[in-house]
Design an enzyme around this catalytic site. Structure first.
Site, short mmCIF file in Angstrom:
data_model
loop_
_atom_site.label_atom_id
_atom_site.label_comp_id
_atom_site.label_asym_id
_atom_site.label_seq_id
_atom_site.Cartn_x
_atom_site.Cartn_y
_atom_site.Cartn_z
N LEU A 148 -12.24 5.91 8.04
CA LEU A 148 -12.36 5.35 9.41
C LEU A 148 -13.60 4.50 9.52
O LEU A 148 -13.89 3.80 10.45
CB LEU A 148 -12.02 6.35 10.69
N LYS B 172 -0.40 4.67 5.79
CA LYS B 172 -1.29 3.31 6.35
C LYS B 172 -0.23 2.23 6.70
O LYS B 172 -0.58 1.75 7.38
CB LYS B 172 -2.16 2.74 4.97
N ARG C 204 -14.65 2.31 7.73
CA ARG C 204 -14.88 0.73 7.68
C ARG C 204 -13.26 0.19 7.79
O ARG C 204 -13.30 -1.19 7.97
CB ARG C 204 -15.04 0.43 5.94
N ASP D 271 -9.21 -2.20 -5.25
CA ASP D 271 -10.32 -1.64 -5.69
C ASP D 271 -10.39 -1.13 -7.02
O ASP D 271 -11.27 -0.46 -7.30
CB ASP D 271 -10.56 -0.49 -4.56
N CYS E 290 -17.04 16.44 -11.32
CA CYS E 290 -17.30 15.37 -10.41
C CYS E 290 -16.82 15.36 -9.11
O CYS E 290 -16.36 16.29 -8.72
CB CYS E 290 -17.56 14.05 -11.06
N ASP F 58 0.78 -1.09 0.04
CA ASP F 58 -0.15 0.11 -0.18
C ASP F 58 0.99 1.03 0.07
O ASP F 58 1.96 1.22 0.36
CB ASP F 58 -0.95 0.06 1.20
N CYS G 40 -15.96 2.59 -5.06
CA CYS G 40 -16.52 2.82 -3.77
C CYS G 40 -16.82 4.06 -3.40
O CYS G 40 -17.73 4.48 -2.64
CB CYS G 40 -15.81 1.86 -2.66
#
Length: 405
Positions: free
Chosen positions: A82, A97, A84, A141, A364, A73, A199
């Protein structure tokens, strides 16, 4: 991958007295026992992604006693994580992270070695990183990395425990084993860019990655300890909204371009291009553009957030079109003149309030959907440009009171 042998391997580390006490609930399982626990101790797993899925998976794999855990990562902790990503707390916001995750996992189980790969997984480094582990847990993801991980696992002979989540739904399977299918046997081609929202755009129930990531960790442990029946050739599908689980068979495809009888993909490729993502996609969505229009004649014209702010201050503002969903506009707004979701734009083009010769800036959340809308509007003859970085860039560079989500 660890396998059962007739005689103990003298190279295998045995459990210490502290570990015997720590893992006592495993040792009393007839199907698991000391042999299974020692297999975990001498095994290794690579988690690609330390986010929603990687958080519960890493936590339970460390607690279970997997001897070596690698984390891939390169992101930092954000407040929106936070909801999830249970590896992190409020005090970790802004930290890398991997720093926060390593501290948590090492505190949870000091017998586990945590290896950090603070890099973006690419075609240049994936084989070298993945080949050093017994099993990979793919919690990514995005489609380019998902296909990259799959192909690298097939080429290195490393089982790939796959999981994905979206809104209220999740999937888990085991790919790239010796006798089973790979991810491409199920999804040979990626969906068109922009068809499946991220997501961040589509949302996700906070607890969903908790139980999907735990199922993913369960499959990893079964493979490493050589117990039970892994999800090889089966896809477990879950709908949390209706609490429904079902399993579908995934056969091996003999014509699969990667794992088939006569593979055509024998080395890692350009996965951004394979998934139809422009090479400069990151540059166009990170909110750092300093010019109004990109240099390429074929590229979609862009307007920076600074230019839009300056033109608004000078009373020379273009028409601003928001192509997010209405619920997103309720969360954060940069005072667009009109909102038409990108998926409705073609059918509602006659509702566009901009004059035919008026300049339009489309925005967007981060720039992806607005780029698609900008391209469509330009094909229809409108003078449209994409707001680089969208709401996120506006919040970062213009007005920090605009919420980031």
């Amino acid at each position: 991958m660890a396998t059962t042998t007739a005689e103990p391997d003298p190279q295998q580390a045995e459990l210490s007295s502290d570990e015997l006490q720590r893992y006592s609930r495993h040792l009393t399982l007839p199907e698991f026992g000391r042999e299974g626990q020692e297999k975990l101790k001498n095994a290794s797993v690579l988690l690609v992604g330390a986010g929603g899925l990687g958080s519960p998976a890493a936590t339970y794999l460390a607690a279970a006693g997997v001897g070596r855990i690698g984390l891939v990562d390169f992101d930092t902790v954000e407040a929106s994580n936070l909801q999830r990503q249970i590896l992190y707390g409020t005090s970790d916001v802004g930290r890398p992270k991997l720093d926060a995750a390593s501290e948590r996992l090492e505190d949870l189980n000091p017998h586990v070695e945590v290896e950090r790969h603070e890099v973006r997984l690419t075609s240049d480094n994936a084989l070298g990183i993945i080949d050093d582990y017994d099993v990979v847990a793919d919690g990514t993801d995005n489609f380019p990395t998902r296909y990259l991980v799959n192909d690298a696992c097939v080429m290195t002979g490393t089982p790939n425990v796959y999981a994905s989540i979206f809104r209220f739904e999740g999937q888990v399977s085991v790919f790239a084993t010796e006798d089973g299918p790979c991810y491409r046997c199920l999804y040979e081609e990626p969906p068109p860019p922009g068809l499946v929202p991220s997501c961040a755009e589509g949302g996700v129930l906070g607890i969903l990655p908790g139980f999907i990531g735990t199922l993913q960790a369960t499959e990893v442990i079964k493979l490493l300890a050589d117990v039970g029946e892994p999800l090889v050739g089966r896809l477990l599908m879950s709908d949390a909204l209706h609490m429904d689980f079902r399993t579908v068979n995934v056969p091996t495809n003999p014509d699969c371009p990667v794992c088939g009888d006569d593979p055509t993909v024998t080395e890692l490729i350009d996965y951004e291009a394979f998934c139809g993502i422009p090479q400069d996609d990151d540059a166009s969505t990170n909110g750092t553009a300093d010019t109004d229009v990109s240099d390429s004649d074929d590229a979609i014209p862009e307007t920076s957030v600074h230019t839009l702010k300056q033109r608004r201050d000078a009373d020379d503002a273009p028409f601003v079109l928001d192509v997010r969903e209405p619920y997103e506009a309720d969360i954060a707004s940069i005072d667009a003149d009109q909102l038409i979701p990108v998926d409705e734009l073609e059918d509602r083009l006659d509702e566009l309030e901009a004059d035919p010769d008026e300049e339009i800036v489309v925005h967007c959340r981060s720039g992806g959907r607005s780029a698609k809308a900008t391209e469509f509007l330009r094909e229809k003859g409108y003078d449209a440009s994409n707001l680089a970085g969208g709401v996120l860039a506006w919040s970062d560079e213009i007005d920090s009171s605009v919420p980031k989500y």
